[in-house]
Design a protein around this motif. Structure first.
Motif, mmCIF file in Angstrom:
data_model
loop_
_atom_site.group_PDB
_atom_site.id
_atom_site.type_symbol
_atom_site.label_atom_id
_atom_site.label_comp_id
_atom_site.label_asym_id
_atom_site.label_seq_id
_atom_site.Cartn_x
_atom_site.Cartn_y
_atom_site.Cartn_z
ATOM 1 N N MET A 19 24.258 -13.914 -21.200
ATOM 2 C CA MET A 19 23.143 -14.396 -20.661
ATOM 3 C C MET A 19 21.798 -14.194 -22.335
ATOM 4 S SD MET A 19 19.963 -12.580 -18.206
ATOM 5 C CE MET A 19 20.884 -12.819 -16.140
ATOM 6 N N SER A 20 21.430 -15.340 -22.371
ATOM 7 C CA SER A 20 20.371 -15.046 -23.452
ATOM 8 C C SER A 20 18.328 -14.823 -23.074
ATOM 9 C CB SER A 20 19.852 -16.776 -23.889
ATOM 10 O OG SER A 20 18.555 -17.559 -23.235
ATOM 11 N N PRO A 21 17.802 -14.320 -23.777
ATOM 12 C CA PRO A 21 16.875 -13.830 -24.225
ATOM 13 C C PRO A 21 16.464 -13.711 -23.218
ATOM 14 C CG PRO A 21 17.655 -12.795 -25.883
ATOM 15 C CD PRO A 21 19.108 -13.939 -25.369
ATOM 16 N N SER A 22 15.816 -15.014 -23.592
ATOM 17 C CA SER A 22 15.386 -15.755 -22.224
ATOM 18 C C SER A 22 15.371 -16.182 -21.503
ATOM 19 C CB SER A 22 14.731 -17.670 -23.473
ATOM 20 O OG SER A 22 15.883 -18.150 -23.324
ATOM 21 N N LYS A 23 16.563 -16.591 -20.817
ATOM 22 C CA LYS A 23 17.139 -16.904 -19.867
ATOM 23 C C LYS A 23 16.815 -15.258 -18.777
ATOM 24 C CE LYS A 23 20.360 -20.163 -19.857
ATOM 25 N NZ LYS A 23 21.465 -20.566 -19.005
ATOM 26 N N PHE A 24 16.807 -14.046 -19.462
ATOM 27 C CA PHE A 24 16.583 -12.683 -18.660
ATOM 28 C C PHE A 24 14.927 -12.659 -18.880
ATOM 29 C CE2 PHE A 24 15.539 -8.186 -19.790
ATOM 30 C CZ PHE A 24 16.388 -7.910 -18.558
ATOM 31 N N ALA A 25 14.332 -13.187 -19.455
ATOM 32 C CA ALA A 25 12.435 -12.694 -19.291
ATOM 33 C C ALA A 25 12.355 -13.202 -18.082
ATOM 34 C CB ALA A 25 11.960 -13.249 -20.516
ATOM 35 N N GLY A 26 13.265 -14.641 -17.950
ATOM 36 C CA GLY A 26 12.938 -15.148 -16.388
ATOM 37 C C GLY A 26 13.444 -14.975 -15.553
ATOM 38 N N TYR A 27 14.741 -13.979 -15.625
ATOM 39 C CA TYR A 27 15.166 -13.341 -14.732
ATOM 40 C C TYR A 27 14.466 -12.219 -14.628
ATOM 41 C CZ TYR A 27 19.071 -11.865 -12.058
ATOM 42 O OH TYR A 27 19.977 -11.414 -10.931
ATOM 43 N N LEU A 28 14.664 -11.338 -15.249
ATOM 44 C CA LEU A 28 13.053 -10.363 -15.131
ATOM 45 C C LEU A 28 11.594 -10.582 -14.030
ATOM 46 C CD1 LEU A 28 12.916 -7.457 -14.784
ATOM 47 C CD2 LEU A 28 11.864 -7.416 -17.557
ATOM 48 N N LEU A 29 11.050 -11.713 -14.485
ATOM 49 C CA LEU A 29 9.802 -11.473 -14.441
ATOM 50 C C LEU A 29 10.114 -11.926 -12.774
ATOM 51 C CD1 LEU A 29 6.949 -12.465 -14.707
ATOM 52 C CD2 LEU A 29 7.304 -14.273 -14.881
ATOM 53 N N ALA A 30 11.294 -13.297 -12.512
ATOM 54 C CA ALA A 30 11.375 -13.559 -10.686
ATOM 55 C C ALA A 30 10.853 -12.663 -10.129
ATOM 56 C CB ALA A 30 12.031 -14.531 -10.666
ATOM 57 N N ASN A 31 12.342 -12.118 -10.490
ATOM 58 C CA ASN A 31 12.536 -10.521 -9.954
ATOM 59 C C ASN A 31 10.978 -9.654 -9.642
ATOM 60 O OD1 ASN A 31 15.291 -10.912 -9.314
ATOM 61 N ND2 ASN A 31 15.921 -9.488 -11.022
ATOM 62 N N LEU A 32 10.334 -9.537 -11.265
ATOM 63 C CA LEU A 32 9.687 -8.052 -10.550
ATOM 64 C C LEU A 32 8.537 -9.407 -9.414
ATOM 65 C CD1 LEU A 32 8.810 -7.488 -14.105
ATOM 66 C CD2 LEU A 32 9.187 -5.801 -12.058
ATOM 67 N N LEU A 33 7.859 -10.388 -9.575
ATOM 68 C CA LEU A 33 7.086 -11.338 -9.087
ATOM 69 C C LEU A 33 7.716 -10.955 -7.636
ATOM 70 C CD1 LEU A 33 6.347 -14.198 -10.754
ATOM 71 C CD2 LEU A 33 4.706 -12.154 -10.545
ATOM 72 N N PHE A 34 8.868 -11.466 -6.949
ATOM 73 C CA PHE A 34 9.320 -11.354 -5.776
ATOM 74 C C PHE A 34 9.491 -9.221 -5.239
ATOM 75 C CE2 PHE A 34 13.542 -10.689 -2.435
ATOM 76 C CZ PHE A 34 12.273 -11.706 -1.223
ATOM 77 N N CYS A 35 10.090 -9.103 -5.657
ATOM 78 C CA CYS A 35 10.431 -7.378 -5.839
ATOM 79 C C CYS A 35 8.278 -6.477 -4.982
ATOM 80 C CB CYS A 35 10.665 -6.391 -6.502
ATOM 81 S SG CYS A 35 12.728 -6.820 -6.222
ATOM 82 N N ILE A 36 7.442 -7.006 -5.870
ATOM 83 C CA ILE A 36 6.298 -6.395 -6.069
ATOM 84 C C ILE A 36 5.350 -7.062 -4.055
ATOM 85 C CG2 ILE A 36 3.795 -6.924 -6.937
ATOM 86 C CD1 ILE A 36 4.885 -6.116 -9.857
ATOM 87 N N TRP A 37 5.910 -8.572 -4.379
ATOM 88 C CA TRP A 37 4.937 -9.472 -2.951
ATOM 89 C C TRP A 37 6.024 -8.310 -2.113
ATOM 90 C CZ3 TRP A 37 8.184 -13.127 0.575
ATOM 91 C CH2 TRP A 37 6.888 -13.935 0.695
ATOM 92 N N ILE A 38 7.446 -8.241 -2.114
ATOM 93 C CA ILE A 38 8.016 -7.774 -0.582
ATOM 94 C C ILE A 38 7.415 -5.767 -0.931
ATOM 95 C CG2 ILE A 38 9.932 -6.901 -0.022
ATOM 96 C CD1 ILE A 38 9.671 -9.596 0.241
ATOM 97 N N GLY A 39 7.543 -5.862 -1.832
ATOM 98 C CA GLY A 39 6.985 -4.220 -1.561
ATOM 99 C C GLY A 39 5.481 -4.267 -1.171
ATOM 100 N N TYR A 40 4.076 -4.832 -1.744
ATOM 101 C CA TYR A 40 3.024 -5.091 -1.541
ATOM 102 C C TYR A 40 2.664 -5.616 0.258
ATOM 103 C CZ TYR A 40 -1.520 -7.715 -0.359
ATOM 104 O OH TYR A 40 -2.877 -7.386 0.479
ATOM 105 N N LEU A 41 3.708 -6.259 1.284
ATOM 106 C CA LEU A 41 4.050 -6.540 2.327
ATOM 107 C C LEU A 41 4.425 -5.480 3.256
ATOM 108 C CD1 LEU A 41 5.782 -10.407 2.298
ATOM 109 C CD2 LEU A 41 3.157 -10.070 2.883
ATOM 110 N N ILE A 42 5.669 -4.661 2.168
ATOM 111 C CA ILE A 42 5.761 -3.693 3.523
ATOM 112 C C ILE A 42 4.960 -2.194 3.141
ATOM 113 C CG2 ILE A 42 7.305 -1.707 3.253
ATOM 114 C CD1 ILE A 42 9.342 -3.773 2.813
ATOM 115 N N ASP A 43 4.077 -2.375 2.442
ATOM 116 C CA ASP A 43 3.344 -1.663 2.447
ATOM 117 C C ASP A 43 1.928 -1.796 3.086
ATOM 118 O OD1 ASP A 43 4.131 0.908 0.224
ATOM 119 O OD2 ASP A 43 3.114 -0.196 -1.589
#
Length: 63
Positions: free
Chosen positions: A1-25
């Motif tokens: 996985m290239s670093p640019s793909k990793f950055a996008g993958y990390l950003l997508a995971n963070l946004l999704f998990c923060i959104w789910i965490g916000y809903l549960i909170d």
């Protein structure tokens, strides 16, 4: 996985998990707990997947 793909993958995971965490909170009235828990989960999980994929690619190149 290239670093640019990793950055996008990390950003997508963070946004999704923060959104789910916000809903549960908001549902359980435990304000920062689930956001922090899912954020850590996204960061650690993304790095483990990055390491696993790069290790697998380096094993293929050695053959």
């Amino acid at each position: 996985m290239s670093p640019s793909k990793f950055a996008g993958y990390l950003l997508a995971n963070l946004l999704f998990c923060i959104w789910i965490g916000y809903l549960i909170d908001s549902w359980t009235n435990m304000t920062p707990f689930w956001i922090i828990a899912f954020t850590l989960y996204a960061i650690v999980g993304s790095f483990l997947i990055f390491i696993h994929r790069n290790k697998h690619k380096s094993d293929i190149r050695k053959d």
